[in-house]
Design a protein around this motif. Structure first.
Motif, PDB file in Angstrom:
ATOM      1  N   LYS A  82       0.857  -1.182   0.000  1.00 37.41           N
ATOM      2  CA  LYS A  82       0.000   0.000   0.000  1.00 37.41           C
ATOM      3  C   LYS A  82       0.890   1.229   0.000  1.00 37.41           C
ATOM      4  O   LYS A  82       1.895   1.282   0.714  1.00 37.41           O
ATOM      5  CB  LYS A  82      -0.900   0.023   1.242  1.00 37.41           C
ATOM      6  CG  LYS A  82      -1.910  -1.087   1.286  1.00 37.41           C
ATOM      7  CD  LYS A  82      -2.783  -0.962   2.514  1.00 37.41           C
ATOM      8  CE  LYS A  82      -3.820  -2.063   2.553  1.00 37.41           C
ATOM      9  NZ  LYS A  82      -4.677  -1.935   3.730  1.00 37.41           N
ATOM     10  N   ASN A 135      -3.228   7.825   4.667  1.00 34.48           N
ATOM     11  CA  ASN A 135      -3.423   6.524   4.028  1.00 34.48           C
ATOM     12  C   ASN A 135      -4.812   6.421   3.407  1.00 34.48           C
ATOM     13  O   ASN A 135      -4.973   5.920   2.293  1.00 34.48           O
ATOM     14  CB  ASN A 135      -3.187   5.396   5.029  1.00 34.48           C
ATOM     15  CG  ASN A 135      -3.145   4.041   4.372  1.00 34.48           C
ATOM     16  OD1 ASN A 135      -2.615   3.886   3.277  1.00 34.48           O
ATOM     17  ND2 ASN A 135      -3.706   3.056   5.037  1.00 34.48           N
ATOM     18  N   ARG A 136      -5.837   6.905   4.127  1.00 35.10           N
ATOM     19  CA  ARG A 136      -7.205   6.869   3.573  1.00 35.10           C
ATOM     20  C   ARG A 136      -7.302   7.698   2.290  1.00 35.10           C
ATOM     21  O   ARG A 136      -7.932   7.299   1.329  1.00 35.10           O
ATOM     22  CB  ARG A 136      -8.207   7.376   4.610  1.00 35.10           C
ATOM     23  CG  ARG A 136      -8.594   6.320   5.632  1.00 35.10           C
ATOM     24  CD  ARG A 136      -9.829   6.724   6.432  1.00 35.10           C
ATOM     25  NE  ARG A 136      -9.662   7.981   7.162  1.00 35.10           N
ATOM     26  CZ  ARG A 136      -9.150   8.091   8.390  1.00 35.10           C
ATOM     27  NH1 ARG A 136      -8.743   7.014   9.012  1.00 35.10           N
ATOM     28  NH2 ARG A 136      -9.046   9.257   8.966  1.00 35.10           N
ATOM     29  N   ARG A 137      -6.638   8.855   2.300  1.00 35.58           N
ATOM     30  CA  ARG A 137      -6.673   9.696   1.090  1.00 35.58           C
ATOM     31  C   ARG A 137      -5.957   9.015  -0.076  1.00 35.58           C
ATOM     32  O   ARG A 137      -6.404   9.095  -1.220  1.00 35.58           O
ATOM     33  CB  ARG A 137      -6.034  11.062   1.373  1.00 35.58           C
ATOM     34  CG  ARG A 137      -6.876  11.895   2.324  1.00 35.58           C
ATOM     35  CD  ARG A 137      -6.328  13.259   2.482  1.00 35.58           C
ATOM     36  NE  ARG A 137      -6.762  14.048   1.329  1.00 35.58           N
ATOM     37  CZ  ARG A 137      -6.349  15.273   1.079  1.00 35.58           C
ATOM     38  NH1 ARG A 137      -5.494  15.859   1.878  1.00 35.58           N
ATOM     39  NH2 ARG A 137      -6.784  15.914   0.035  1.00 35.58           N
ATOM     40  N   GLU A 139      -5.637   5.786  -0.538  1.00 36.61           N
ATOM     41  CA  GLU A 139      -6.424   4.642  -1.004  1.00 36.61           C
ATOM     42  C   GLU A 139      -7.586   5.069  -1.888  1.00 36.61           C
ATOM     43  O   GLU A 139      -7.978   4.332  -2.783  1.00 36.61           O
ATOM     44  CB  GLU A 139      -6.953   3.852   0.194  1.00 36.61           C
ATOM     45  CG  GLU A 139      -5.905   2.989   0.858  1.00 36.61           C
ATOM     46  CD  GLU A 139      -6.442   2.185   2.018  1.00 36.61           C
ATOM     47  OE1 GLU A 139      -7.642   2.356   2.378  1.00 36.61           O
ATOM     48  OE2 GLU A 139      -5.677   1.391   2.567  1.00 36.61           O
ATOM     49  N   ARG A 140      -8.122   6.267  -1.638  1.00 37.08           N
ATOM     50  CA  ARG A 140      -9.230   6.776  -2.470  1.00 37.08           C
ATOM     51  C   ARG A 140      -8.753   7.187  -3.844  1.00 37.08           C
ATOM     52  O   ARG A 140      -9.536   7.281  -4.764  1.00 37.08           O
ATOM     53  CB  ARG A 140      -9.912   7.951  -1.787  1.00 37.08           C
ATOM     54  CG  ARG A 140     -10.846   7.517  -0.693  1.00 37.08           C
ATOM     55  CD  ARG A 140     -11.621   8.684  -0.160  1.00 37.08           C
ATOM     56  NE  ARG A 140     -11.381   8.747   1.281  1.00 37.08           N
ATOM     57  CZ  ARG A 140     -11.213   9.838   1.989  1.00 37.08           C
ATOM     58  NH1 ARG A 140     -11.288  11.012   1.431  1.00 37.08           N
ATOM     59  NH2 ARG A 140     -10.996   9.776   3.270  1.00 37.08           N
ATOM     60  N   GLY A 141      -7.460   7.452  -3.951  1.00 36.38           N
ATOM     61  CA  GLY A 141      -6.927   7.788  -5.264  1.00 36.38           C
ATOM     62  C   GLY A 141      -6.552   9.182  -5.347  1.00 36.38           C
ATOM     63  O   GLY A 141      -6.285   9.990  -5.964  1.00 36.38           O
TER      64      GLY A 141
END
Length: 141
Positions: A82, A135-137, A139-141
């Motif tokens: 990731k 990390n969340r940002r 993963e959203r692209g």
């Protein structure tokens, strides 16, 4: 009231913290000497822990042992890469460099009464939160 299971975890944590302290892992000077390759005694403690943990995990997977919390067989699975791991690694390294404290030993340092470790603990919480948000940002692209 603490459950029997939580008391067991607490006892394990206290024992582990004691061992970290005895090994010198809670001393910024010893950690610094390790990272500067001036004193490698702590390296052998870390290497022993990694080897023992790896061997026990391998044995558990081969013999079909089950996880106590889920009852499912213990397996060794490949985890996908990731992009957030890079951000987390940088935050981890920056925090360690800024404080001279390995984040994994901060709780043991607090247990020893080292007051500055409270600031390190606060930094760990903030860094983990920032890393999670980044990390969340990612993963959203």
């Amino acid at each position: 009231m603490l459950s029997r299971r939580n008391l067991l975890f607490l006892a394990f944590g206290i024992g582990f913290g004691f061992l970290l302290s005895r090994a010198g892992a809670t001393s910024p000077a010893i950690i610094s000497d390790l990272l500067l390759f001036e004193d490698l005694r702590l390296l052998w403690v870390i290497a022993t822990a990694v080897a023992l943990g790896g061997a026990l995990t391998w044995i558990a997977a081969r013999r079909g042992w089950r996880a106590r919390n889920t009852g499912k067989p213990i397996t060794i699975r490949h985890k996908p890469f990731k992009r957030g791991l890079i951000v987390g690694s940088v935050l981890f390294g920056l925090g360690w460099a800024a404080t001279g404290v390995c984040p994994g030993t901060a709780l043991a340092m607090i247990g020893e009464g080292k007051g500055f470790a409270l600031w390190v603990g606060a930094g760990i919480v903030l860094g983990a939160g920032a890393g999670s948000a980044i990390n969340r940002r990612l993963e959203r692209g």
